[in-house]
Scaffold this motif. Structure first.
Motif, PDB file in Angstrom:
ATOM      1  N   LEU A 178       0.827  -1.208   0.000  1.00  0.00           N
ATOM      2  CA  LEU A 178       0.000   0.000   0.000  1.00  0.00           C
ATOM      3  C   LEU A 178       0.862   1.259   0.000  1.00  0.00           C
ATOM      4  O   LEU A 178       0.521   2.255  -0.646  1.00  0.00           O
ATOM      5  N   LYS A 179       1.991   1.210   0.688  1.00  0.00           N
ATOM      6  CA  LYS A 179       2.917   2.354   0.668  1.00  0.00           C
ATOM      7  C   LYS A 179       3.424   2.600  -0.751  1.00  0.00           C
ATOM      8  O   LYS A 179       3.485   3.744  -1.215  1.00  0.00           O
ATOM      9  N   ALA A 180       3.772   1.527  -1.458  1.00  0.00           N
ATOM     10  CA  ALA A 180       4.233   1.661  -2.847  1.00  0.00           C
ATOM     11  C   ALA A 180       3.115   2.213  -3.733  1.00  0.00           C
ATOM     12  O   ALA A 180       3.349   3.073  -4.580  1.00  0.00           O
ATOM     13  N   LEU A 181       1.886   1.734  -3.522  1.00  0.00           N
ATOM     14  CA  LEU A 181       0.763   2.171  -4.353  1.00  0.00           C
ATOM     15  C   LEU A 181       0.352   3.615  -4.078  1.00  0.00           C
ATOM     16  O   LEU A 181      -0.337   4.219  -4.888  1.00  0.00           O
ATOM     17  N   ARG A 182       0.790   4.174  -2.980  1.00  0.00           N
ATOM     18  CA  ARG A 182       0.511   5.589  -2.717  1.00  0.00           C
ATOM     19  C   ARG A 182       1.286   6.501  -3.671  1.00  0.00           C
ATOM     20  O   ARG A 182       1.040   7.698  -3.736  1.00  0.00           O
ATOM     21  N   LYS A 183       2.176   5.925  -4.456  1.00  0.00           N
ATOM     22  CA  LYS A 183       2.923   6.682  -5.463  1.00  0.00           C
ATOM     23  C   LYS A 183       2.190   6.699  -6.805  1.00  0.00           C
ATOM     24  O   LYS A 183       2.620   7.364  -7.741  1.00  0.00           O
ATOM     25  N   VAL A 184       1.089   5.943  -6.902  1.00  0.00           N
ATOM     26  CA  VAL A 184       0.335   5.852  -8.155  1.00  0.00           C
ATOM     27  C   VAL A 184      -0.893   6.756  -8.052  1.00  0.00           C
ATOM     28  O   VAL A 184      -1.739   6.573  -7.187  1.00  0.00           O
TER      29      VAL A 184
END
Length: 72
Positions: free
Chosen positions: A8-14
């Motif tokens: 989810l942390k990574a997807l907060r960049k999308v």
């Protein structure tokens, strides 16, 4: 180790290209399933027939495949 919070942390960049808010904060990510190095994301878009669906889906895939420990 890859876990749901890390993903989810990574997807907060999308971001949705039409709205300056990331997919997680928009509430578009419904579930994250992890099976070894494979991740399955269940998500939706901001509107039915969203013209940016291909771009958003590719950005999610590319973002996650760039994370160490995720291969698919």
């Amino acid at each position: 180790m890859v876990n749901k919070d890390f993903i989810l942390k990574a997807l907060r960049k999308v971001y949705d290209p039409e709205i300056p808010v990331n997919l997680v904060d928009l509430g578009l990510i419904y579930s994250v399933e992890i099976d070894g190095e494979s991740v399955l994301i269940k998500m939706t878009l901001t509107a039915a027939g969203c013209p940016m669906h291909g771009v958003i889906s590719k950005n999610v895939k590319d973002t996650l495949e760039a994370v160490e420990g995720i291969t698919e």
